[in-house]
Design a protein around this motif. Sequence first.
Motif, mmCIF file in Angstrom:
data_model
loop_
_atom_site.group_PDB
_atom_site.id
_atom_site.type_symbol
_atom_site.label_atom_id
_atom_site.label_comp_id
_atom_site.label_asym_id
_atom_site.label_seq_id
_atom_site.Cartn_x
_atom_site.Cartn_y
_atom_site.Cartn_z
ATOM 1 N N MET A 46 -3.973 4.310 0.542
ATOM 2 C CA MET A 46 -3.759 5.750 0.359
ATOM 3 C C MET A 46 -2.507 6.013 -0.477
ATOM 4 O O MET A 46 -2.468 6.961 -1.260
ATOM 5 C CB MET A 46 -3.658 6.460 1.702
ATOM 6 N N ALA A 47 -1.485 5.158 -0.308
ATOM 7 C CA ALA A 47 -0.265 5.318 -1.105
ATOM 8 C C ALA A 47 -0.575 5.081 -2.589
ATOM 9 O O ALA A 47 -0.158 5.859 -3.457
ATOM 10 C CB ALA A 47 0.814 4.361 -0.619
ATOM 11 N N LEU A 48 -1.335 4.009 -2.876
ATOM 12 C CA LEU A 48 -1.735 3.735 -4.260
ATOM 13 C C LEU A 48 -2.550 4.894 -4.823
ATOM 14 O O LEU A 48 -2.325 5.356 -5.946
ATOM 15 C CB LEU A 48 -2.558 2.437 -4.327
ATOM 16 N N GLY A 49 -3.487 5.360 -4.004
ATOM 17 C CA GLY A 49 -4.321 6.485 -4.424
ATOM 18 C C GLY A 49 -3.477 7.728 -4.652
ATOM 19 O O GLY A 49 -3.708 8.484 -5.598
ATOM 20 N N GLY A 50 -2.499 7.940 -3.794
ATOM 21 C CA GLY A 50 -1.617 9.095 -3.931
ATOM 22 C C GLY A 50 -0.858 9.047 -5.247
ATOM 23 O O GLY A 50 -0.764 10.048 -5.967
ATOM 24 N N LEU A 67 -7.317 2.407 -14.599
ATOM 25 C CA LEU A 67 -6.680 2.025 -13.341
ATOM 26 C C LEU A 67 -6.461 3.260 -12.461
ATOM 27 O O LEU A 67 -6.693 3.226 -11.253
ATOM 28 C CB LEU A 67 -5.339 1.334 -13.631
ATOM 29 N N VAL A 68 -6.022 4.349 -13.081
ATOM 30 C CA VAL A 68 -5.792 5.584 -12.322
ATOM 31 C C VAL A 68 -7.093 6.055 -11.674
ATOM 32 O O VAL A 68 -7.117 6.470 -10.511
ATOM 33 C CB VAL A 68 -5.202 6.686 -13.239
ATOM 34 N N GLU A 69 -8.192 5.954 -12.415
ATOM 35 C CA GLU A 69 -9.478 6.375 -11.851
ATOM 36 C C GLU A 69 -9.883 5.491 -10.679
ATOM 37 O O GLU A 69 -10.325 5.977 -9.637
ATOM 38 C CB GLU A 69 -10.561 6.354 -12.935
ATOM 39 N N TRP A 70 -9.720 4.168 -10.857
ATOM 40 C CA TRP A 70 -10.087 3.244 -9.776
ATOM 41 C C TRP A 70 -9.207 3.452 -8.543
ATOM 42 O O TRP A 70 -9.701 3.547 -7.425
ATOM 43 C CB TRP A 70 -9.969 1.791 -10.229
ATOM 44 N N LEU A 71 -7.882 3.503 -8.766
ATOM 45 C CA LEU A 71 -6.960 3.602 -7.627
ATOM 46 C C LEU A 71 -7.126 4.921 -6.885
ATOM 47 O O LEU A 71 -7.116 4.948 -5.657
ATOM 48 C CB LEU A 71 -5.505 3.436 -8.096
ATOM 49 N N SER A 72 -7.295 6.014 -7.627
ATOM 50 C CA SER A 72 -7.477 7.299 -6.950
ATOM 51 C C SER A 72 -8.769 7.270 -6.135
ATOM 52 O O SER A 72 -8.807 7.774 -5.009
ATOM 53 C CB SER A 72 -7.494 8.443 -7.958
ATOM 54 N N SER A 73 -9.803 6.648 -6.681
ATOM 55 C CA SER A 73 -11.070 6.560 -5.951
ATOM 56 C C SER A 73 -10.900 5.726 -4.683
ATOM 57 O O SER A 73 -11.360 6.114 -3.602
ATOM 58 C CB SER A 73 -12.154 5.935 -6.838
ATOM 59 N N LEU A 74 -10.212 4.606 -4.837
ATOM 60 C CA LEU A 74 -9.950 3.736 -3.690
ATOM 61 C C LEU A 74 -9.157 4.487 -2.629
ATOM 62 O O LEU A 74 -9.437 4.399 -1.424
ATOM 63 C CB LEU A 74 -9.154 2.515 -4.177
ATOM 64 N N GLY A 75 -8.161 5.241 -3.080
ATOM 65 C CA GLY A 75 -7.315 6.005 -2.165
ATOM 66 C C GLY A 75 -8.108 7.057 -1.413
ATOM 67 O O GLY A 75 -7.917 7.252 -0.202
ATOM 68 N N VAL A 106 -11.332 6.983 -0.785
ATOM 69 C CA VAL A 106 -12.207 6.286 0.170
ATOM 70 C C VAL A 106 -11.401 5.851 1.397
ATOM 71 O O VAL A 106 -11.841 6.019 2.545
ATOM 72 C CB VAL A 106 -12.899 5.069 -0.499
ATOM 73 N N ALA A 107 -10.177 5.327 1.159
ATOM 74 C CA ALA A 107 -9.319 4.922 2.274
ATOM 75 C C ALA A 107 -8.975 6.121 3.155
ATOM 76 O O ALA A 107 -8.956 6.030 4.382
ATOM 77 C CB ALA A 107 -8.038 4.277 1.747
ATOM 78 N N PHE A 108 -8.741 7.258 2.523
ATOM 79 C CA PHE A 108 -8.462 8.496 3.248
ATOM 80 C C PHE A 108 -9.640 8.850 4.164
ATOM 81 O O PHE A 108 -9.457 9.233 5.323
ATOM 82 C CB PHE A 108 -8.203 9.617 2.225
ATOM 83 N N GLY A 109 -10.853 8.660 3.657
ATOM 84 C CA GLY A 109 -12.043 8.918 4.465
ATOM 85 C C GLY A 109 -12.112 7.983 5.667
ATOM 86 O O GLY A 109 -12.394 8.419 6.786
ATOM 87 N N LEU A 110 -11.841 6.701 5.434
ATOM 88 C CA LEU A 110 -11.865 5.731 6.536
ATOM 89 C C LEU A 110 -10.775 6.068 7.552
ATOM 90 O O LEU A 110 -10.957 5.925 8.765
ATOM 91 C CB LEU A 110 -11.663 4.309 5.992
#
Lengths: 213, 410
Positions: free
Chosen positions: B19-23, B374-382, B384-388
Amino acid sequence: MSSDKKWAMVIDLQKCIGCDTCTVACKAENRTPPGISYNVVIEEEKGIFPNVTKIHIPRPCMQCDRPACVQVCPVKATYKMENGIVAIDYDRCIGCRYCIVSCPYGARSFDFGEDYSREMIGYNEVQAPEYGIDRGKREKGKSPIGNVRKCMFCYHRLQRGEEPACVEVCLGDARYFGDLNDPESVVSKLAASPRAFVLQEEMGTKPRVIYLK
Amino acid sequence: MKSSTRLTKAWYGVLVILMALGGWAIIERIRGGLAVTNLTSTTPWGAWVAFYIFFVGLSAGSFLLSTMIFVFKMEQYEKIGRDALLVAILSMVLAMCFILIDLGRMERFWHALRYWNFTSILAWEVRFYVVYIGLLMAELYFSMRQDLIRAAKGSGWQAALARFLTFGSTDLTAASKQRDHRLLKILGSIGIPVAIFGVHGGTGTLFAVAKARPFWNSGLFPVIFVVSALVSGTALLLAIYVIRSKVMGREVDKEMVKSLAGLLTLFLFIDLGLEFYEFFVGAYGLQYTELATIETIFRGPFSWSFWWVQLFLGVVVPLFIFFHPRLKESVNAITLAAILVVIGILGVRFNIVVPALIVPVLPGLPWGYYYPTLVEWLSSLGIVAFGLFLYTVAIKALPIDTVEELREGK
């Protein structure tokens, strides 16, 4: 601007020499940022050697009478004006880009916020008065950045009684501009020619940019 | 107990890092606008839109599975009823996050509700989403109400939350239980057409009506959307159920898992059949743009996402597991297959959105090229992590399990 006019453009492909002056004039007139050209000239090579020919198809916005973009815009930010021009309200557009996806002519571009300030002193100091609205400086976070943009037949020039920039500069005099409501106008007569055709006719968009073979 | 708290800590730790990376990525995106993506005017939609339709699909699929329990009274699936509703709600939340960061002008998101273009499928979608999320929340509430009342009697923050949610009601009579069940049935029944035609069929429709993209422009498209939603929803719930049971040290209901796997197999086959028609009829028309799009999917620079992710991992391996005499009896293998199916459907979503936007609408216009930054991937990952993270908090705070199950667990 009296609203009884219905603006249209006729482009004679036999007269077009593919010089791209229209594209350059359009960029200068509308001060569009990198990556955005309201008008492009599509090049096609036809035939097999030795019987080959090159066709150039200038492609502005078609200002369709049944515009796919207006159909899909969720917030009515893009709409059809009385005079036949399809306009975009930069202050309403949310930048969802559904219209870009839906345009069968690829005539719409998204403003990613890039600029020519490195190549050109004062590029960001002033913007073209698109739709007759003076927007002042080009700044981050201010429309039209983050919006969709396209050709609008140089509406701000029409308001001043001038032709669109691309029509004015065309070297081969291939572009004609006028009122389709007036049966005596040059564009009306040319539009009735057997040489007349429109792009992607099967899409049912009824374009107001008519080509002559 | 010790190991489970360590596991919990590790789980939260991983989620917080993601979430930090996504943030960070989302802050970059807000500062830089859409210029931080690899999107262009040729390919105006990419990863975020793919993730958005992926999560809308997960939501619709999970919800439709829940209606089997609350509307059609298939009691063999009862254990995953509330889970299905919770996953459906959270998937919608994530879908909305993705579409929000995808907007060129995020601060105007409210325009989507303020102005309404009647001919725009997208405008209808926004409204369907709002109604649908409200419906899901009401349904989850009534499915939990009895247990919330029981939980309110306890102590601790969960009990306080339960007291707040039940408005101090203590009505546990059979009549009230019946009323809850009737409400569930009514809400579920309204939800079925809303989810099928409004939410996910509608999301398919917004692609299908784009006549500029012949590959999308078919009547099958909305149908495929709904079927693939059922595929991904069923697979995700199966995986979540097994993983959660194992983490909590509970007995896994093997019969239910096998039954869900059977359901998943059926959905997969229907999806495959429709997919075949989609490509076959499209290719048979010999239309330039359509052929170019199919060629891009089959042989483009990212064709691996079709052959390897969508077909091999998402279909071939799972079906092999479901039909293999030994593997189909193993809960672990079935769970692996389900996870692969979910990943495969993510591939499906990417292959829907991107290739059709790589091919120019007119011959002679430039071709697009798109791979997320990278920004698109990391924000997406973040996201998804937020959802989990939300899911983990929700199953702690709310009685998502039925009470009998809780007793079994203790």
